[in-house]
Design an enzyme around this catalytic site. Structure first.
Site, PDB file in Angstrom:
ATOM      1  N   GLU A  68      -6.652   0.460 -27.929  1.00 43.81           N
ATOM      2  CA  GLU A  68      -6.952   1.757 -27.995  1.00 43.81           C
ATOM      3  C   GLU A  68      -5.811   1.811 -29.177  1.00 43.81           C
ATOM      4  O   GLU A  68      -4.597   1.447 -29.399  1.00 43.81           O
ATOM      5  CB  GLU A  68      -6.425   2.739 -26.888  1.00 43.81           C
ATOM      6  CG  GLU A  68      -7.537   2.895 -26.113  1.00 43.81           C
ATOM      7  CD  GLU A  68      -7.671   4.275 -25.083  1.00 43.81           C
ATOM      8  OE1 GLU A  68      -6.632   4.860 -25.207  1.00 43.81           O
ATOM      9  OE2 GLU A  68      -7.857   4.018 -24.213  1.00 43.81           O
ATOM     10  N   GLU A 102      -4.305   1.387 -18.319  1.00 41.48           N
ATOM     11  CA  GLU A 102      -3.223   2.927 -18.898  1.00 41.48           C
ATOM     12  C   GLU A 102      -2.335   3.117 -17.708  1.00 41.48           C
ATOM     13  O   GLU A 102      -2.042   4.018 -16.541  1.00 41.48           O
ATOM     14  CB  GLU A 102      -3.022   3.428 -19.720  1.00 41.48           C
ATOM     15  CG  GLU A 102      -3.298   3.679 -21.406  1.00 41.48           C
ATOM     16  CD  GLU A 102      -2.841   4.671 -21.634  1.00 41.48           C
ATOM     17  OE1 GLU A 102      -2.611   5.655 -21.780  1.00 41.48           O
ATOM     18  OE2 GLU A 102      -2.952   4.399 -23.726  1.00 41.48           O
TER      19      GLU A 102
END
Ligand code: BGC
Length: 434
Positions: free
Chosen positions: A349, A156
């Site tokens: 995720e 991320e």
């Protein structure tokens, strides 16, 4: 929650769970300091005043945690390697032991090389950090590459840029606003350089874990739509476009440091898979006079957008809206936007925070997201795997230990692990999918 059986995912679909080093390992005395150690030392930065010095003590208890993985029956385990630990004597030995243990359990290790815990001596504002990252990636691959089939470079970069460098609610706590854009560029360059370094070390299965949030305009008013488009560009396209098309989107290219043309060729190195982290959509509207906040993203006044709470959905313990269709929307949107340039997708995720051992809310969350994902797969989107965030309750960054994302409960006083109802549910789901 429907009682219909979960539809079957395609044969070979990779089922896994994810964790990250700083959030679970502890043993802070056995590694260099990271930007997160420095950040948590600053009063008031972590909600419960805690640090990750011990966390789940996974460093010492990894055998027990790998046994939990094995008991769950997952195919793959996504964990992260701590760069500050690798920089310390014996640091790589830990990952050597961990990878051996994971392989012996019949589980595929999928390491992420950077999950936000930058050595405190380094700084993403500085271009050289990208080159240092590639050297570090090569060292790790050299040591673990004989047993690790799949690699993830960064976790991320969007959230790390936004929360850590633009808004200052995560480490390193900078409030650079748009001056944080070089941080995004240097992480992307680091990614591309690391892909090259990993390939040179023989790696054949490489990807990145990007967060994606579907952006909803607060209303149909042109000012809200314009603000939402810009937010989408900053959070989603700024990171996906250069990786998948070799270009920055118009509107931000001009804001990047210097001439980035040569870097873009590195950033766009072909990937073997594209990792998607999905939690919730974001509602965005025109700028407001006062600061706005939704889901832990505090937007100061003066930016060209504001964030709103999404109404009409249940929320998790974190206050995040539960919108399973958003996961299907993300992967379908990626396929529609990038077509053949999008490699196979892994959901790296997806998960939620809820308290308690009988976590029926988490089961309902995961069940609904998997059904939505299945719809996208049935509709032709090439998704090859799904990783639950997370195996264990952990140090949830600025929220400390107060938010629990684990399939396994951790008592942070005794460090006792107790599988939750969701652990048992996921294990049965995996059995049924075989
Ligand atoms: C991060 C995780 C984090 C999770 C829940 C993701 O953005 O990759 O480290 O724990 O969100 O906040």
């Amino acid at each position: 929650m429907t009682t219909d059986p979960m539809p079957r995912f395609p044969a070979g679909f990779l089922w896994g769970v994810s964790t990250s080093a700083h959030q679970i390992e502890g043993a802070a005395e056995k590694r260099e300091r990271s930007v997160w150690d420095a950040f948590t030392d600053r009063p008031g930065r972590v909600a419960d005043g805690s640090t990750a010095a011990v966390a789940c003590d996974h460093y010492h208890r990894y055998r027990e945690d790998v046994a939990l993985l094995a008991g769950l029956g997952v195919d793959a385990y996504r964990f992260s390697v701590s760069w500050p630990r690798v920089n310390s004597p014996g640091g790589l030995d830990f990952y050597d032991r961990l990878v051996d243990e994971v392989c012996t359990a019949g589980v595929r290790p999928v390491p992420t090389l950077f999950h936000w815990d930058l050595p405190v001596t380094l700084d993403w504002r500085i271009r050289d950090t990208a080159f240092r990252f590639a050297e570090y990636a090569a060292r790790v691959a050299d040591r673990l590459g004989d047993r690790v089939p799949s690699w993830i470079t960064l976790n991320e970069p969007a959230e790390h840029t936004l929360l850590g460098h633009a808004l200052g609610v995560h480490a390193p706590g900078e409030e650079l606003l748009f001056d944080a854009l070089p941080v995004a560029h240097h992480q992307l360059l680091a990614h591309g350089l690391a892909v090259r370094a990993l390939r040179a070390a023989g790696a054949r299965d490489i990807g990145i874990a990007n967060s994606h949030t579907p952006v909803r305009a607060a209303s149909d008013a042109p000012a809200d739509r314009e603000a939402a488009d810009f937010y989408d560009l900053l959070l989603n396209r700024l990171f996906a476009d250069p990786l998948l098309t070799g270009r920055y989107p118009r509107g931000v290219a001009e804001l990047m440091p210097g001439d980035v043309a040569a870097d873009l060729a590195v950033i766009a190195e072909p990937l073997d898979f594209y990792g998607v982290n999905y939690y919730a959509p974001t509602s965005v509207g025109a700028p407001t006079d006062a600061p706005s906040d939704a889901g832990g993203v505090p937007v100061p006044a003066g930016l060209p957008f504001s964030v709103r709470q999404i109404e009409g959905y249940p929320v998790t313990d974190f206050g995040w809206p539960v919108v399973p269709g958003g996961l299907a929307e993300v992967v379908t949107g990626l396929r529609d936007s990038y077509g053949d340039r999008l490699p196979p997708v892994l959901i790296t995720e997806n998960g939620c925070s809820y308290p308690g051992l009988d976590d029926q809310d988490r089961i309902a969350f995961l069940d609904a997201h998997l059904r939505a994902l299945h719809g996208a797969v049935a509709g032709g989107v090439d998704v090859r795997g799904y990783f639950v965030w997370s195996l264990l309750d952990n140090f949830e960054w600025a929220a400390g230990y107060a938010r629990r994302f684990g399939l396994v409960h951790v008592d942070f006083a005794t460090l006792t692990r107790t599988p939750k109802a969701s652990y048992h549910w996921f294990r049965e789901l995996l059995k049924a999918q075989r």
